[in-house]
Design an enzyme around this catalytic site. Structure first.
Site, PDB file in Angstrom:
ATOM      1  N   HIS A  38      45.895 -11.748   7.683  1.00  0.00           N
ATOM      2  CA  HIS A  38      45.051 -10.594   7.989  1.00  0.00           C
ATOM      3  C   HIS A  38      43.997 -10.389   6.906  1.00  0.00           C
ATOM      4  O   HIS A  38      44.268 -10.569   5.718  1.00  0.00           O
ATOM      5  CB  HIS A  38      45.894  -9.315   8.078  1.00  0.00           C
ATOM      6  CG  HIS A  38      46.720  -9.224   9.325  1.00  0.00           C
ATOM      7  ND1 HIS A  38      46.164  -9.229  10.585  1.00  0.00           N
ATOM      8  CD2 HIS A  38      48.061  -9.107   9.512  1.00  0.00           C
ATOM      9  CE1 HIS A  38      47.130  -9.122  11.495  1.00  0.00           C
ATOM     10  NE2 HIS A  38      48.288  -9.059  10.864  1.00  0.00           N
ATOM     11  N   GLU A 107      42.445 -10.503  16.301  1.00  0.00           N
ATOM     12  CA  GLU A 107      42.350  -9.057  16.451  1.00  0.00           C
ATOM     13  C   GLU A 107      41.075  -8.572  15.776  1.00  0.00           C
ATOM     14  O   GLU A 107      40.668  -9.094  14.737  1.00  0.00           O
ATOM     15  CB  GLU A 107      43.560  -8.372  15.813  1.00  0.00           C
ATOM     16  CG  GLU A 107      44.862  -8.722  16.481  1.00  0.00           C
ATOM     17  CD  GLU A 107      46.054  -8.091  15.774  1.00  0.00           C
ATOM     18  OE1 GLU A 107      46.539  -7.059  16.278  1.00  0.00           O
ATOM     19  OE2 GLU A 107      46.478  -8.609  14.742  1.00  0.00           O
TER      20      GLU A 107
END
Length: 341
Positions: A38, A107
């Site tokens: 991430h 995402e």
């Protein structure tokens, strides 16, 4: 073959602590360690986001046995897929036979903050498919020229390749991407905590369909599921530990378009603990805990990667080493399921 993995929560722990936890997971008898990649975590306060690529190299240098991989990395926006092909080839040379590349379509919280355009699902799927083609071509050939809708190669070569090809796993939560995983992947990644019919009626049939298109069966794939567990002798503690990961319980409508960890944290912290716990197997009874985990084995999953939400991961790893993994292994033996060596 049944394998048990540890999810190293990069969103929750600082890089060096996370390396130490991965080493402890190997010492505790886990077969694999997986990490997310991430740019930003799910929450601002107490959140972390170490880059997966250097972190995997550090863990590879301090471990000798466990498989190491991403669950998942997105090879389509922040990274050119050719760079990922090179990076994982390097990791495969440094830790032969132990590296796995797990990929997904991504995402927005990881891409939009960098000013990157976040497209619709159709384009994200097309980019992922093309990225897999690029990575595979670079691992299998020299002087590769490729012309796609999103990526191009001009006589490109990966010069340092491991003797054994790095396995490629594809994460998916819908039928189209799952068929892609079956067709192009060596393994499939999904997450627990949803209705059983999603796995039995949608995902696994789609995976089998995709595999058949490449003359494979489900037996040729590593069926991996990230099992979200909160186990502790103190049931209240097990419930409360899930609060850090409250964002996982937000619906798609609640979190769509939310790319700021501060706002994601605000939404998650507003949830009652009963809802934050809804994505986890929460238990203080080892036998009940194992039975609920075994539901996924009965579905056909053979690589269970456990994600625990609490701040005391050493406590989790110790309790699993003594109370849960032996029970899981004993049940596998009783049912004639082979275990990882």
């Amino acid at each position: 073959m049944l394998r048990f993995g540890y999810k190293a929560s990069s969103e929750q722990f600082a890089p060096q602590h996370l390396v130490d936890l991965a080493v402890l997971a190997e010492d505790s008898g886990f077969d694999s360690v997986f990490v997310s990649d991430h740019l930003q975590p799910w929450r601002h306060d107490g959140g972390h986001a170490p880059a997966a690529l250097p972190w995997l190299g550090a863990v590879a240098a301090r471990t000798t046995r466990v498989n190491l991989g991403t669950s998942v990395l997105t090879p389509t926006f922040r990274y050119h897929p050719g760079v990922i092909a090179q990076a994982f080839a390097t990791l495969g040379c440094l830790a032969p036979g132990r590296i796995i590349l797990g990929v997904g379509s991504g995402e927005s919280m990881n891409e939009a903050p960098l000013g990157l355009h976040w497209p619709d699902g159709k384009e994200r799927f097309a980019r992922l498919k093309e990225a897999l083609q690029v990575i595979t071509a670079l691992w299998e050939g020299e002087r590769v020229t490729y012309t796609g809708d999103y990526y191009n190669l001009d006589k490109a070569t990966i010069y340092d390749l491991p003797q054994t090809r790095v396995p490629l796993y594809v994460a998916a939560s819908g039928p189209a991407a799952t068929r892609l995983a079956g067709r192009m992947g060596d393994g499939f990644i999904c997450t627990s905590g949803k209705g059983p019919e999603l796995y039995t009626d949608t995902l696994l049939p789609a995976l089998a369909d995709g595999a058949a298109k490449a003359d494979k069966t489900l037996d040729d794939l590593d069926l991996m599921i990230e099992v979200k567990v909160s186990f502790d002798p103190d049931h209240d503690r097990a419930m409360h530990d899930t609060r850090f990961w409250g964002a996982l319980a937000l619906s798609s409508d609640e979190k769509t378009g939310v790319e700021d960890p501060v706002e994601m944290q605000r939404l998650a912290d507003a949830l009652p603990v009963e809802r934050t716990a809804s994505r986890f197997i929460v238990s203080n009874d080892p036998d009940e805990h194992v039975q609920r985990i075994w539901d996924y084995v009965d579905m056909g999953f053979r690589h269970l990667v456990f994600h625990a939400p609490g701040p005391d991961q050493e406590r989790f790893l110790t309790s699993y080493e003594h109370d849960i993994l032996p029970r899981l292994r004993a049940r596998a033996t009783a049912e004639g399921i082979d275990l990882a060596p």
